[in-house]
Scaffold this motif. Structure first.
Motif, short mmCIF file in Angstrom:
data_model
loop_
_atom_site.label_atom_id
_atom_site.label_comp_id
_atom_site.label_asym_id
_atom_site.label_seq_id
_atom_site.Cartn_x
_atom_site.Cartn_y
_atom_site.Cartn_z
N LYS B 57 0.83 -1.22 0.00
CA LYS B 57 0.00 0.00 0.00
C LYS B 57 0.86 1.27 0.00
O LYS B 57 0.36 2.35 -0.32
CB LYS B 57 -0.92 0.01 1.23
CG LYS B 57 -1.92 -1.12 1.24
CD LYS B 57 -2.94 -0.92 0.14
CE LYS B 57 -3.85 -2.11 -0.01
NZ LYS B 57 -4.60 -2.10 -1.26
N ALA B 58 2.13 1.14 0.38
CA ALA B 58 3.00 2.32 0.43
C ALA B 58 3.55 2.68 -0.96
O ALA B 58 4.17 3.74 -1.12
CB ALA B 58 4.16 2.05 1.38
N THR B 59 3.33 1.82 -1.95
CA THR B 59 3.89 2.10 -3.28
C THR B 59 3.07 3.19 -3.98
O THR B 59 1.85 3.04 -4.13
CB THR B 59 3.88 0.81 -4.15
OG1 THR B 59 4.58 -0.20 -3.45
CG2 THR B 59 4.52 1.06 -5.50
N PRO B 60 3.72 4.28 -4.40
CA PRO B 60 2.98 5.34 -5.11
C PRO B 60 2.36 4.80 -6.41
O PRO B 60 2.88 3.85 -7.01
CB PRO B 60 4.06 6.38 -5.43
CG PRO B 60 5.22 6.05 -4.57
CD PRO B 60 5.15 4.59 -4.27
N LEU B 61 1.27 5.44 -6.82
CA LEU B 61 0.53 4.97 -8.00
C LEU B 61 1.41 4.95 -9.26
O LEU B 61 1.37 3.99 -10.04
CB LEU B 61 -0.68 5.88 -8.23
CG LEU B 61 -1.64 5.40 -9.32
CD1 LEU B 61 -2.33 4.10 -8.93
CD2 LEU B 61 -2.69 6.47 -9.62
N THR B 62 2.21 6.00 -9.45
CA THR B 62 3.05 6.04 -10.67
C THR B 62 4.03 4.87 -10.68
O THR B 62 4.28 4.26 -11.72
CB THR B 62 3.86 7.35 -10.73
OG1 THR B 62 4.50 7.54 -9.47
CG2 THR B 62 2.99 8.54 -11.06
N GLU B 63 4.54 4.57 -9.49
CA GLU B 63 5.49 3.45 -9.39
C GLU B 63 4.78 2.13 -9.67
O GLU B 63 5.29 1.28 -10.39
CB GLU B 63 6.14 3.40 -8.00
CG GLU B 63 7.18 4.46 -7.77
CD GLU B 63 8.41 4.26 -8.64
OE1 GLU B 63 8.98 3.16 -8.66
OE2 GLU B 63 8.80 5.24 -9.32
N SER B 64 3.60 1.97 -9.06
CA SER B 64 2.92 0.68 -9.25
C SER B 64 2.48 0.50 -10.70
O SER B 64 2.52 -0.59 -11.24
CB SER B 64 1.75 0.52 -8.28
OG SER B 64 0.74 1.43 -8.57
N ASN B 65 2.10 1.61 -11.35
CA ASN B 65 1.76 1.52 -12.78
C ASN B 65 2.96 1.03 -13.59
O ASN B 65 2.84 0.18 -14.46
CB ASN B 65 1.32 2.88 -13.32
CG ASN B 65 -0.13 3.18 -12.98
OD1 ASN B 65 -0.91 2.25 -12.75
ND2 ASN B 65 -0.50 4.45 -12.94
N ARG B 66 4.10 1.63 -13.29
CA ARG B 66 5.32 1.23 -14.01
C ARG B 66 5.65 -0.23 -13.75
O ARG B 66 5.97 -1.00 -14.67
CB ARG B 66 6.50 2.13 -13.58
CG ARG B 66 7.79 1.85 -14.30
CD ARG B 66 8.94 2.64 -13.73
NE ARG B 66 9.13 2.42 -12.30
CZ ARG B 66 9.68 1.32 -11.79
NH1 ARG B 66 10.09 0.36 -12.58
NH2 ARG B 66 9.80 1.18 -10.48
N VAL B 67 5.53 -0.62 -12.48
CA VAL B 67 5.87 -2.01 -12.12
C VAL B 67 4.89 -3.00 -12.75
O VAL B 67 5.28 -4.09 -13.17
CB VAL B 67 5.95 -2.17 -10.57
CG1 VAL B 67 6.21 -3.62 -10.20
CG2 VAL B 67 7.04 -1.28 -10.01
N ILE B 68 3.63 -2.58 -12.85
CA ILE B 68 2.66 -3.46 -13.53
C ILE B 68 3.09 -3.68 -14.99
O ILE B 68 3.09 -4.81 -15.49
CB ILE B 68 1.23 -2.87 -13.45
CG1 ILE B 68 0.67 -3.05 -12.04
CG2 ILE B 68 0.29 -3.51 -14.47
CD1 ILE B 68 -0.68 -2.39 -11.77
N ASP B 69 3.50 -2.60 -15.64
CA ASP B 69 3.97 -2.75 -17.03
C ASP B 69 5.17 -3.67 -17.13
O ASP B 69 5.27 -4.50 -18.04
CB ASP B 69 4.32 -1.38 -17.63
CG ASP B 69 3.06 -0.55 -17.90
OD1 ASP B 69 1.97 -1.15 -17.96
OD2 ASP B 69 3.18 0.68 -18.03
N ARG B 70 6.08 -3.51 -16.19
CA ARG B 70 7.28 -4.37 -16.20
C ARG B 70 6.90 -5.82 -15.94
O ARG B 70 7.47 -6.74 -16.51
CB ARG B 70 8.31 -3.93 -15.15
CG ARG B 70 8.94 -2.58 -15.37
CD ARG B 70 9.58 -2.44 -16.74
NE ARG B 70 10.52 -3.51 -17.06
CZ ARG B 70 11.78 -3.53 -16.67
NH1 ARG B 70 12.27 -2.53 -15.97
NH2 ARG B 70 12.58 -4.53 -17.01
#
Lengths: 208, 194
Positions: B57-70
């Protein structure tokens, strides 16, 4: 009678002189032929020595060859030996040039890898940042070293029979984020290619 | 009739040639195979980390979006992820992107996901088409904490089908041969209390 004796005397003297000239010329010719034979023999032995010589430098042997060639010896065997020596020296020069090129390339590669230590430092910093914001800042700084965020990164997973096996190629931007996400730096830099502006345009890594 | 037969023979030849182009089993030494095995395991470990980041839950949205793509880059197109729960029977399957987005949106205040015992249960074996296929099993410990402190914990055993394919790509004017590891469906084979 006295007159006749004088004529005979003069005739004999003249005849003697002609005979003496002819034999001197012959001797001179013989001497010249002998000298030429000596020169040929000497040249042959020197050329043979040059063919077998590994101790003297290429330049020294080239000078020795030039000396022999300067004698303009018109002998087919000598000319053939000269060609052999020339070919040998040319082959040695080509080998030496190739070796020097390889050495220079190796030196360049080592220097690039040494410079790349700063990149490796960035890798460590990104992994150890412990904070997304700091890691992202370091990523932006590190990207300045590269031609673009899409600079290809190749990761060698092993070398087998001289052939490198790679993981799927990635980009530097993705790779730096990979370090941040995975919090590990499992690769070491083995090759760096830069463009004319000094920016890295290809990075090759290897599993450590 | 004769020309029809000729056309058929030509078509058969072309088909055989096309099959041959795709079916190119590569002869590899045991040492090279070990490197490929290790690469595939590494991809599953990478996935484990990505899932934990997306779930956090601490992961920022922009980061999680990027990680989802990866994360999606690790999977084959159309791959599905099995999801189970102690609170219901059966396993639901979602396309990977949907699974990741649901994971990110889970209604917990804190989520902790950990994968362990990552190992092959079926070795990578080369198929007639040249690809290697194997199955890696993992155990996932999921812990979700509600705002009121209530905790949900389960452990699921999951089987991941792994495909490894030899590919080539043009880079810097030269052709690079590489092993492309792609993950297939992830099936839930066991769910228990943690």
């Amino acid at each position: 009678m006295q007159r006749f004796c004088w004529i005979l005397f003069i005739g004999l003297v003249a005849l003697g002189g002609v005979t003496s000239c002819k034999s001197k010329k012959k001797i001179a010719e013989q001497q010249a032929a002998e000298a030429k034979a000596r020169r040929i023999s000497q040249a042959k032995s020197e050329l043979q020595a040059l063919l077998n010589d590994e101790s003297r430098s290429i330049e020294e042997r080239e000078q020795a060859l030039a000396r022999i060639k300067g004698q303009n010896i018109d002998d087919p065997e000598v000319q053939a030996l000269i060609r052999q020596v020339e070919q040998k020296l040319a082959a040695e020069k080509a080998r030496r040039a190739e070796e020097e090129r390889r050495k220079a390339e190796e030196e360049r590669r080592k220097a690039e890898v040494a410079k790349a230590m700063t990149i490796q430092d960035y890798f460590r910093d990104i992994v150890g940042s412990g904070n997304t914001e700091i890691a992202n800042r370091r990523i932006q700084e590190a990207l300045q070293l590269f031609a673009s965020p899409d600079t290809p990164v190749l990761i060698v997973i092993g070398t087998f029979n001289g052939e490198k096996d790679y993981d799927r190629p990635t980009t530097i931007s993705k790779y730096l984020n990979y370090l941040k996400d995975q919090k590990k730096a499992p690769h070491r830099i083995i090759n760096v290619k830069r463009n004319a502006a000094g920016k890295i345009e290809e990075l090759e890594l290897e599993k450590q | 009739m004769n020309s029809l037969l000729k056309s058929f023979a030509l078509l058969a030849c072309l088909t055989a040639l096309a099959c041959d182009i795709h079916a190119q089993p590569v002869n590899i030494t045991p040492e090279r195979k070990r490197a490929i095995d290790s690469l595939a395991l590494e991809k599953v470990r990478d996935l484990s980390k990505y899932i934990s980041i997306i779930g956090d839950k601490a992961t920022p949205l922009t980061e999680s979006n990027r990680v989802i793509d990866r994360t999606l880059e690790l999977f084959m197109d159309g791959a599905q992820m099995g999801v189970s729960s102690l609170n219901r029977k059966g396993v639901r399957y979602y396309p990977v992107r949907k699974y990741l987005e649901r994971l990110r949106a889970l209604n917990y205040q804190k989520v902790n996901i950990e994968w362990y015992n990552i190992q092959y249960i079926s070795d990578l074996v080369q198929q007639p088409d040249g690809r290697f296929v194997g199955v890696i099993t993992i155990y996932q410990r999921f812990e979700g904490t509600m705002e009121d402190g209530m905790r949900y914990v389960d452990v699921t055993k999951k089987d991941i089908t792994v495909y490894v394919e030899r590919k080539q790509q043009q880079i810097g004017g030269r052709l690079i041969g590489f092993w492309d590891v792609l993950l297939g469906d992830i099936k839930v084979t066991e769910t228990r209390r943690g």
